[in-house]
Design a protein around this motif. Structure first.
Motif, mmCIF file in Angstrom:
data_model
loop_
_atom_site.group_PDB
_atom_site.id
_atom_site.type_symbol
_atom_site.label_atom_id
_atom_site.label_comp_id
_atom_site.label_asym_id
_atom_site.label_seq_id
_atom_site.Cartn_x
_atom_site.Cartn_y
_atom_site.Cartn_z
ATOM 1 N N ASP A 42 -7.427 3.654 9.464
ATOM 2 C CA ASP A 42 -8.633 3.698 10.278
ATOM 3 C C ASP A 42 -8.283 3.502 11.751
ATOM 4 O OD1 ASP A 42 -8.047 1.037 10.582
ATOM 5 O OD2 ASP A 42 -9.789 0.296 9.468
ATOM 6 N N ALA A 43 -9.313 3.313 12.579
ATOM 7 C CA ALA A 43 -9.097 3.178 14.020
ATOM 8 C C ALA A 43 -8.308 1.920 14.367
ATOM 9 C CB ALA A 43 -10.447 3.156 14.745
ATOM 10 N N ASN A 44 -8.291 0.931 13.463
ATOM 11 C CA ASN A 44 -7.526 -0.302 13.687
ATOM 12 C C ASN A 44 -6.105 -0.206 13.138
ATOM 13 O OD1 ASN A 44 -9.749 -1.671 14.895
ATOM 14 N ND2 ASN A 44 -10.596 -2.022 12.842
ATOM 15 N N ASN A 45 -5.719 1.012 12.743
ATOM 16 C CA ASN A 45 -4.383 1.270 12.196
ATOM 17 C C ASN A 45 -4.149 0.521 10.890
ATOM 18 O OD1 ASN A 45 -1.977 2.763 12.491
ATOM 19 N ND2 ASN A 45 -0.871 0.953 13.205
ATOM 20 N N LYS A 46 -5.234 0.286 10.148
ATOM 21 C CA LYS A 46 -5.153 -0.358 8.850
ATOM 22 C C LYS A 46 -5.269 0.701 7.754
ATOM 23 C CE LYS A 46 -5.069 -4.732 10.176
ATOM 24 N NZ LYS A 46 -3.977 -5.671 9.834
ATOM 25 N N ILE A 47 -4.512 0.528 6.681
ATOM 26 C CA ILE A 47 -4.515 1.494 5.578
ATOM 27 C C ILE A 47 -5.815 1.366 4.791
ATOM 28 C CG2 ILE A 47 -3.394 2.132 3.399
ATOM 29 C CD1 ILE A 47 -0.754 1.242 4.634
ATOM 30 N N THR A 48 -6.501 2.484 4.654
ATOM 31 C CA THR A 48 -7.770 2.503 3.923
ATOM 32 C C THR A 48 -7.726 3.395 2.690
ATOM 33 O OG1 THR A 48 -8.579 4.306 5.328
ATOM 34 C CG2 THR A 48 -9.112 2.046 6.007
ATOM 35 N N LYS A 49 -6.702 4.241 2.576
ATOM 36 C CA LYS A 49 -6.616 5.112 1.407
ATOM 37 C C LYS A 49 -5.151 5.371 1.077
ATOM 38 C CE LYS A 49 -8.283 9.482 -0.562
ATOM 39 N NZ LYS A 49 -9.088 10.710 -0.325
ATOM 40 N N ILE A 50 -4.833 5.242 -0.207
ATOM 41 C CA ILE A 50 -3.479 5.526 -0.695
ATOM 42 C C ILE A 50 -3.584 6.629 -1.728
ATOM 43 C CG2 ILE A 50 -1.446 4.588 -1.850
ATOM 44 C CD1 ILE A 50 -3.859 2.071 -0.653
ATOM 45 N N THR A 51 -2.753 7.656 -1.597
ATOM 46 C CA THR A 51 -2.715 8.749 -2.571
ATOM 47 C C THR A 51 -1.290 8.872 -3.101
ATOM 48 O OG1 THR A 51 -4.459 9.940 -1.395
ATOM 49 C CG2 THR A 51 -3.125 11.208 -2.968
ATOM 50 N N TYR A 52 -1.209 9.032 -4.417
ATOM 51 C CA TYR A 52 0.108 9.129 -5.055
ATOM 52 C C TYR A 52 0.074 10.247 -6.091
ATOM 53 C CZ TYR A 52 4.157 7.857 -7.946
ATOM 54 O OH TYR A 52 5.321 7.875 -8.657
ATOM 55 N N LYS A 53 1.007 11.200 -5.958
ATOM 56 C CA LYS A 53 1.145 12.281 -6.935
ATOM 57 C C LYS A 53 2.346 11.976 -7.823
ATOM 58 C CE LYS A 53 -0.507 15.904 -3.789
ATOM 59 N NZ LYS A 53 -0.168 17.206 -3.161
ATOM 60 N N THR A 54 2.157 12.043 -9.127
ATOM 61 C CA THR A 54 3.272 11.809 -10.034
ATOM 62 C C THR A 54 3.246 12.794 -11.188
ATOM 63 O OG1 THR A 54 4.293 10.242 -11.563
ATOM 64 C CG2 THR A 54 1.924 10.057 -11.270
ATOM 65 N N SER A 55 4.423 13.319 -11.509
ATOM 66 C CA SER A 55 4.578 14.147 -12.702
ATOM 67 C C SER A 55 5.677 13.574 -13.586
ATOM 68 C CB SER A 55 4.934 15.584 -12.310
ATOM 69 O OG SER A 55 6.114 15.614 -11.538
ATOM 70 N N TYR A 56 6.152 12.365 -13.247
ATOM 71 C CA TYR A 56 7.235 11.743 -14.003
ATOM 72 C C TYR A 56 6.839 10.373 -14.545
ATOM 73 C CZ TYR A 56 10.013 15.357 -11.720
ATOM 74 O OH TYR A 56 10.488 16.556 -11.268
ATOM 75 N N TYR A 57 6.421 9.468 -13.652
ATOM 76 C CA TYR A 57 6.150 8.105 -14.075
ATOM 77 C C TYR A 57 4.665 7.792 -13.920
ATOM 78 C CZ TYR A 57 11.174 7.725 -13.336
ATOM 79 O OH TYR A 57 12.516 7.925 -13.370
ATOM 80 N N PRO A 58 4.026 7.175 -14.929
ATOM 81 C CA PRO A 58 2.652 6.696 -14.751
ATOM 82 C C PRO A 58 2.641 5.506 -13.804
ATOM 83 C CG PRO A 58 3.519 5.984 -16.870
ATOM 84 C CD PRO A 58 4.552 6.894 -16.282
ATOM 85 N N VAL A 59 1.502 5.202 -13.231
ATOM 86 C CA VAL A 59 1.436 4.109 -12.267
ATOM 87 C C VAL A 59 1.277 2.775 -12.983
ATOM 88 C CG1 VAL A 59 0.461 5.550 -10.451
ATOM 89 C CG2 VAL A 59 -1.064 4.263 -11.959
ATOM 90 N N GLN A 60 1.860 1.731 -12.374
ATOM 91 C CA GLN A 60 1.640 0.342 -12.762
ATOM 92 C C GLN A 60 1.452 -0.429 -11.461
ATOM 93 O OE1 GLN A 60 4.852 -0.993 -15.271
ATOM 94 N NE2 GLN A 60 4.624 0.700 -16.702
ATOM 95 N N TRP A 61 0.256 -0.303 -10.896
ATOM 96 C CA TRP A 61 -0.028 -0.875 -9.586
ATOM 97 C C TRP A 61 -0.475 -2.333 -9.707
ATOM 98 C CZ3 TRP A 61 -3.385 3.642 -7.239
ATOM 99 C CH2 TRP A 61 -2.522 4.619 -6.701
ATOM 100 N N VAL A 62 -0.028 -3.145 -8.753
ATOM 101 C CA VAL A 62 -0.564 -4.482 -8.550
ATOM 102 C C VAL A 62 -0.840 -4.611 -7.060
ATOM 103 C CG1 VAL A 62 -0.147 -6.957 -8.662
ATOM 104 C CG2 VAL A 62 0.674 -5.477 -10.505
ATOM 105 N N PHE A 63 -2.096 -5.010 -6.709
ATOM 106 C CA PHE A 63 -2.425 -5.092 -5.278
ATOM 107 C C PHE A 63 -3.151 -6.388 -4.969
ATOM 108 C CE2 PHE A 63 -6.193 -3.054 -7.090
ATOM 109 C CZ PHE A 63 -7.254 -3.691 -6.438
#
Length: 675
Positions: free
Chosen positions: A516-537
């Motif tokens: 955003d305008a404050n240079n903060k991350i507001t959206k994450i996009t991840y494309k995968t055709s090999y490994y499924p995601v295991q996200w912790v945030f």
């Protein structure tokens, strides 16, 4: 005017007696080496006398000259086989090493780490010289004093037996069995300029590959090979190839056995992890023979104890192979002995332009590991701490300790890089993945176990709170997104690996970020055709986090008779299908099919047409013509052609499709008409 007179006498000179054909009658000749005088008559040269006087008295002694510079001792000589740079290291460490660029024609490097071979026989430059001795081919280096030789062989009368076991393709094989201990040489009087003409000497009968264990492997043989060591009754196996060493289709060579009567000073310096000298250590040198099971059998050859400088001195014979070694740590110290391993033993090849080798041994140190709760101060009781060496692939080697009442686990072990694992962690907490020791005294803080986010129809919404951790897992290949409103994500990991920390994204393959305008991350996009995601945030302030998964792979059941999806640009979508059907892939007008692959990684469709190399019977396309808005020289409109649909009857397992621009992909399944 009268006639010309006859030529007068002529004086001739030379360093030997005059040749019979030199000069003419009446001439004189002086031998400038002996000072004998000759005259020539019609019958030839005749010695007349000697003009050298008697030797005079010795002259008075001259004034003594200035004292010359002291010579410099040489500690070691190395040669970089890639760059050809020769480096001389002096015993006086204050004197900087001298380097010399050896000419390319001076030496060549054998394959598979063989010794350097020197040519021509002598060389001198910048105060360094060497000589290849004609009697046995050993190399001597000189600088103010002779450094040493590699070998001093003497022939052995009881030689050995040579047997020709077989011929195969372009090779002839020989077996040599020694009747005494000594060094084997394969000698030939012929020269070869052909790289394919070679003699190989192995210590095993399995010599069907250039990558087998070779005692020696020599090319361009001129007179001999360098030696390999054999014990009485031991055999070597010789493979001959090429035509240059043959006469009347028979190889011309001999096999001789020598003994080495000379010993050489050699030293091993034992150092600790901080390069400190280790006195009182016992260094043992072994020779070894590897068996058919690839393990070694060792014979102890030399033993010495290190002095106050950590140096163990030996007098050893030259061997063509390597000495294997072990170091017994001095008693009463924390140093760790270096054991002899019968599969991968430590070794060095002595007397190959070095007179000393450094060996490092490990040392046990005290590790104190404190385990605390997330508040950073409260000790965790009842857990067992386990250390796994970083290089062992998470192997448990038995380094385990229970924490005391202060949450401290104590170890005394080798200083190393360790991963940390724990048993009996209290419920609701966990150890951060891939925790490693960075210090001998270290505090490890447990973290709260994450809350599991429930995913429904490939989507989820989380009202995230500061201080909590959230876990999202999905085993579908696709395009995943996290979108944040009313706050920011602070940290994100995937399968234990950090994607970003404190809102600062690092490089992570497959990820894109929006700020955003404050240079903060507001959206994450991840494309995968090999490994499924295991996200912790986690979040840096309370926030609403929306998760979405757009699958990029579809089962046969999902495809059914027809399936239409919303497709992103430059993203591959995989449709698993049933064989024996007709499949048609279509997209939107103006979008066009960028690539289509059938049962392989090769494109059948490449943007505007079928790929001539990969298409097969049963493949066809329809093309969409788009007016470019331009005309040719005749005023006719110019059209762009794009593949709008693709049909195939040959698909067996799957079809993969990608669009250059976002649009729809529709796959339609029909029965293939019988022929």
């Amino acid at each position: 005017d009268g006639e010309d007179g006859a030529d007068g006498a002529t004086w001739l000179f030379g360093e030997v007696a005059p040749a019979a054909t030199a000069g003419k009658a009446g001439d004189f000749y002086l031998d400038t080496k002996t000072f004998d005088v000759y005259s020539k008559s019609a019958t030839g040269w005749e010695k007349k006398g000697n003009i050298k006087g008697a030797t005079g008295d010795d002259g008075a002694p001259g004034t003594p000259g200035d004292k010359g510079d002291e010579g410099v001792g040489i500690e070691n000589i190395t040669i970089n086989e890639n760059t050809g740079v020769l480096t001389i290291f002096y015993t006086d460490t204050a004197k900087a090493p001298a380097t010399f660029q050896l000419p390319a024609e001076l030496f060549h490097k054998h394959r598979y780490g063989e010794p350097i071979v020197f040519s021509p026989a002598t060389f001198e430059k910048g105060g360094i010289s060497y000589k290849v001795c004609e009697d046995d081919g050993h190399v001597e280096f000189f600088q103010t004093e002779k450094i040493g030789t590699l070998s001093n062989p003497a022939p052995i009368t009881a030689d050995g037996d040579v047997v020709v076991p077989t011929e195969d393709f372009n090779y002839t094989y020989y077996k040599y069995t020694a009747k005494a201990d000594g060094f084997l040489r394969v000698e030939t009087p012929k020269q070869s300029g052909d790289y394919c003409s070679r003699f190989y000497v192995y210590d095993t009968e399995k010599f069907d590959s250039d990558y087998d264990d070779e005692l020696y492997n020599h090319t361009d043989i001129d007179g001999y090979t360098t030696e390999c060591r054999l014990e009485e009754g031991q055999s070597a196996y010789i493979k001959a190839s090429g035509e240059d060493y043959k006469v009347e289709n028979e190889y011309i060579f001999s096999v001789k056995l020598y003994e080495d009567t000379q010993t050489y000073p050699y030293s091993v310096t034992v150092k600790g992890p901080d390069e400190e000298a280790v006195p009182g250590a016992t260094v043992k040198l072994y020779t070894g023979v590897r068996g058919d099971d690839w393990t070694y059998t060792f014979t102890q050859a030399h033993t010495a104890t290190t002095d106050a400088n950590g140096k163990a001195d030996f007098n050893i014979k030259y061997i063509s192979g390597s000495y294997f070694y072990e170091v017994v740590a001095p008693a009463g110290t924390d140093y760790i002995s270096l054991q002899l391993n019968d599969e991968y033993p430590e070794s060095f090849a002595p007397l190959r332009f070095e007179k000393n080798v450094d060996v490092e041994i490990g040392k046990n140190v005290d590790y104190n590991i404190t385990v605390v709760y997330p508040d950073g101060t409260t000790p965790v009781k009842g857990v067992k701490v386990k250390l796994y060496p970083y290089s062992s692939g998470y192997e448990n080697i038995g380094l385990e300790a229970d924490v005391d009442d202060n949450g401290v686990a104590k170890f005394k072990t080798e200083a190393y890089n360790y991963y940390v694992f724990m048993d009996n962690i209290p419920e609701g907490y966990e150890l951060a993945p891939r925790t490693r020791l960075s210090n001998t005294t270290q505090t490890i803080t447990l973290q709260k176990a994450p809350q599991t986010v429930t995913i429904t129809n490939n989507a989820a919404t989380v009202n995230a709170v500061v201080g909590e951790r959230y876990s999202i897992s999905k085993d579908t290949h696709g395009v995943y997104t996290l979108t944040v409103t009313n706050g920011y994500i602070d940290t994100l990991t995937d399968r234990g690996s950090s994607v970003f920390t404190n809102g600062e994204a690092g490089y992570k393959s497959g990820y894109t970020f929006e700020k955003d305008a404050n240079n903060k991350i507001t959206k994450i996009t991840y494309k995968t055709s090999y490994y499924p995601v295991q996200w912790v945030f986690t979040v840096s302030e309370n926030a609403t986090v929306n998760f979405n998964c757009a699958p990029t792979e579809f089962t046969k059941e999902e495809v059914g008779d027809s399936l239409t999806i919303d497709a992103l640009a430059n993203t591959e979508y995989k449709f698993n299908i049933e064989a024996g059907k007709t499949y048609t892939i279509t997209t939107d007008s103006g979008v066009y099919l960028y690539t289509v692959k059938v049962d392989s990684s090769y494109s059948v469709v490449s943007a505007s047409e079928l790929n001539e190399y990969n298409k097969e019977d049963g493949d066809s396309v329809t093309v969409d013509k788009v007016d470019s808005g331009r005309t040719d020289s005749n005023g006719d409109s110019i059209y762009y052609e794009y593949v709008l649909s693709f049909t195939t009857t040959r698909a067996q397992n799957y079809i993969t499709v990608a669009l250059e621009n976002a649009g729809h992909i529709t796959i339609t399944v029909t029965d293939t008409p019988s022929v």
